[in-house]
Structure formats: C-alpha cells, structure tokens
Design an enzyme around this catalytic site. Structure first.
Site, short mmCIF file in Angstrom:
data_model
loop_
_atom_site.label_atom_id
_atom_site.label_comp_id
_atom_site.label_asym_id
_atom_site.label_seq_id
_atom_site.Cartn_x
_atom_site.Cartn_y
_atom_site.Cartn_z
N HIS A 76 31.46 -12.37 12.54
CA HIS A 76 30.41 -12.51 11.60
C HIS A 76 30.38 -11.84 10.30
O HIS A 76 31.27 -10.98 10.26
CB HIS A 76 28.97 -11.79 12.47
CG HIS A 76 29.43 -10.49 12.84
ND1 HIS A 76 29.83 -9.98 14.04
CD2 HIS A 76 28.82 -9.40 12.24
CE1 HIS A 76 29.86 -8.39 13.99
NE2 HIS A 76 29.28 -8.20 12.77
N THR A 96 27.54 -1.40 14.26
CA THR A 96 26.43 -1.15 12.91
C THR A 96 25.05 -1.79 12.83
O THR A 96 24.44 -1.62 11.86
CB THR A 96 27.15 -1.67 11.78
OG1 THR A 96 27.40 -3.21 11.73
CG2 THR A 96 28.69 -1.01 11.49
N THR A 97 24.68 -2.05 14.05
CA THR A 97 23.45 -2.33 14.50
C THR A 97 22.75 -1.95 15.69
O THR A 97 23.82 -1.30 16.30
CB THR A 97 23.30 -4.07 14.61
OG1 THR A 97 24.24 -4.32 15.48
CG2 THR A 97 23.77 -4.89 13.35
N HIS A 110 20.04 -12.37 11.67
CA HIS A 110 20.61 -11.21 11.21
C HIS A 110 22.05 -11.60 10.18
O HIS A 110 22.35 -10.81 9.22
CB HIS A 110 21.01 -10.31 12.06
CG HIS A 110 19.73 -9.96 13.01
ND1 HIS A 110 18.24 -9.46 12.54
CD2 HIS A 110 19.70 -9.76 14.07
CE1 HIS A 110 17.72 -9.21 13.47
NE2 HIS A 110 18.08 -9.54 14.49
N HIS A 168 33.57 -9.19 10.12
CA HIS A 168 34.02 -8.48 11.28
C HIS A 168 34.57 -9.50 12.36
O HIS A 168 33.71 -10.24 12.91
CB HIS A 168 32.85 -7.87 11.76
CG HIS A 168 32.36 -6.74 10.90
ND1 HIS A 168 31.10 -6.04 11.17
CD2 HIS A 168 33.17 -5.81 9.91
CE1 HIS A 168 31.05 -5.00 10.17
NE2 HIS A 168 32.19 -4.80 9.22
N HIS A 224 28.65 -9.68 6.77
CA HIS A 224 27.84 -8.94 6.03
C HIS A 224 27.72 -9.05 4.60
O HIS A 224 28.89 -9.22 4.01
CB HIS A 224 27.94 -7.49 6.28
CG HIS A 224 27.84 -7.05 7.80
ND1 HIS A 224 26.73 -6.74 8.58
CD2 HIS A 224 28.76 -7.25 8.83
CE1 HIS A 224 26.72 -6.50 9.87
NE2 HIS A 224 28.09 -6.76 9.88
#
Length: 303
Positions: free
Chosen positions: A122, A242-243, A82, A147, A124
């Site tokens: 990680h 957020t996941t 992801h 993040h 995005h």
C-alpha cells in the site's frame, strides 16, 4: 487457503472510524481510546532516519538478505478509505488469499533464516507530488512511500498472532519521487498502479475493486538498486504499524534509494477519496515518532 483477516495493516480502517485529517498527527492523542497506550509506546514508527547514527554492517550476518520475488502475483487493487492497497488473489475469486499461496518472500539479514511471505502493499503520499513519505531521512520527506508487507511464515494463517509478536511482520519501505522523464526512465511498469487508481476514481465509488491484476514485485526492488540488480542498500530497525492499532510487531527495512515515476503517475493517488466518496485522500502519513535510542542498522550492498 483463505486468510481470516482480523486486523489489516495500514488498514485497520475496516473496523475503526478514523481519517488522516483528524488523527494523522498523533494516534496516541487522537481519541481512539482503545489504542492510546500502544500508540504512545517506545517502539513506534515511522522515524526520522539519521544516517550518521546508523551502525554499518559489512559482515555476512547482515549481507545475506534476499528478496525472493520470482513469480508474478495475481491480485486486485482497492481503496480501503485510507490508502490504495494491492491484495493477493491467486484463486481469482475476489478475496484476499493466504500469503503462502505465492512463492514471494524475503529472508536473511536482520530477519534470520525464516521466511516472511508477501501479503500486500500500500502507499502513503502527500499533495502536489510533495511531502508524503512516512519515514524521513535527516528530516527530508519524500513525496510518497510504498510499504511491501510480509508475514512471518509461522503466522500466515494467524495474523492476530503476528501482530502480537515483535518479529511477526516485516515491511519493506521504498521511497517514491516524481519528476521522471518517461523518455529517459522507464515508468510504464507503474501504469498498472496509476491506471487502477484512476479506474477507482472514475467509478465514483471508493469500494470499487480493480481485479485481474498481475504484479511483479521485482519492478519495485530492481529500481532501488542503481544497477537494476536484486541487492539494494537499506536501513533496518524494529518498529510498529504506522496506523491504528500501532502494534509493535514490525521488522522494518527501509530502502536507501527511491523509485522515480512521473508527476502524473504520482498525483493520481490524490484523486482517491475517503469512504464518503468526496473527501480527497491527501497527506496520508503518520508523523515521525521518537526513536528512543533504538538500534538503526545500515547495510551497504551497492553505491
């Protein structure tokens, strides 16, 4: 001490099958039945940050925030299907270590006197170096967002407990934008990230890890202050992962100023794949959620 990881932030893909193409718009109606209720609650992230709605702080209560990123951190990069993620590996055995194995933490300001130890970071991103950040500012979406995830000191050995506590985690979100001219702006520090990305892609196996990496988190923090010092402007609000599973356990700090990298460094993320080793990872963000009149704070430490 080894961390027993039951749930990973940004990250629960190790136990749940999901992807951004099918689930990214709205986790609460994505068909992940076990998590629908949480993902539709009132303290969800990300949000659209409206600066005019923020309460600006000038007193000592919010100005004593500090990022104690003194040591270089040993770790490895991985694609969890992801996102690209950096995990701590002080012992060098290829497994994620206890966050307190390093002396890197954040404290003060809205976090109070306790320490939140760095755990992992990680990313995005979007596509074509455009539209990939999770948080937006007055509707503006940056090309990417990193993040930096921290765990409150009393939960470093019990992540599941942290996920159940409204203040169990703190995440520092930093916007990223491309277009930097490498002859005018030093972007070489970001090469270790883009090179790790390329190494995973070139291996042809999304599970390939790039180990033996040394990271200094100040490389991020000092670039969100125009004067290259440790203090920086930020917004604060109380939110969630957020996941999946959208745990409302995050004290969010979102830096006002973005990091600038080259387009090539930014676009490198888009060659990563999902766990099928073929579907490209693009637009890896959750849409903004209602703020539900939550308090939004703004701390202005440098203009």
């Amino acid at each position: 001490m080894r961390v027993v990881i039951l749930l990973l932030l940004g990250l629960t893909g190790s136990t749940l099958a999901w992807n951004y193409n099918e689930n990214g718009d709205d986790w609460a109606t994505s068909g992940a039945a076990d998590y629908d209720a949480t993902c539709a609650m009132d303290r969800q992230s990300p949000i659209d940050i409206i600066p005019r709605n923020a309460i600006e702080y000038c007193g000592d209560e919010m100005l004593d925030f500090a990022a104690n990123y003194c040591d270089t951190i040993s770790g490895y990069f991985k694609n969890n299907g992801h996102t690209l993620q950096f995990d701590i590996d002080v012992s060098g055995d290829g497994e994620q270590d206890d966050p307190s194995e390093t002396s890197s933490y954040i404290t003060g300001g809205p976090l109070g006197s306790g320490k939140y130890y760095f755990w992992q970071f990680h990313f995005h991103w979007g596509s074509g170096a455009m539209d990939g950040s999770e948080h937006t500012v007055s509707g503006h979406q940056y090309p990417a967002e990193v993040h930096l995830v921290h765990v409150r000191e009393d939960y470093v050995n019990d992540i599941s407990a942290a996920l159940a506590d409204p203040s169990g985690l703190s995440v520092l979100g930093i916007f990223i934008e491309g277009g930097a001219n490498s002859t005018e702006v030093d972007t070489t520090w970001f090469d270790v990230i883009s090179n790790a990305t390329k190494a995973i892609v070139d291996s042809g196996d999304f599970e390939t890890r790039v180990s033996g990496i040394e990271m200094n988190l100040n490389d991020f923090v000092h670039r969100i202050n125009p004067t290259f010092e440790s203090e920086f402007n930020y917004w604060h609000y109380e939110g969630s992962l957020t996941t999946l599973g959208c745990n409302e356990a995050v004290m969010w700090l979102v830096a006002e100023h973005p990091i600038k990298v080259t387009d090539d460094q930014l676009i490198a993320f888009e060659s990563l794949t999902e766990s099928d080793d073929s579907t490209l990872l693009t637009y890896t963000y959750r849409n903004v959620q209602p703020d539900n009149c939550r308090k939004l704070s703004y701390v202005n430490l440098n203009n």
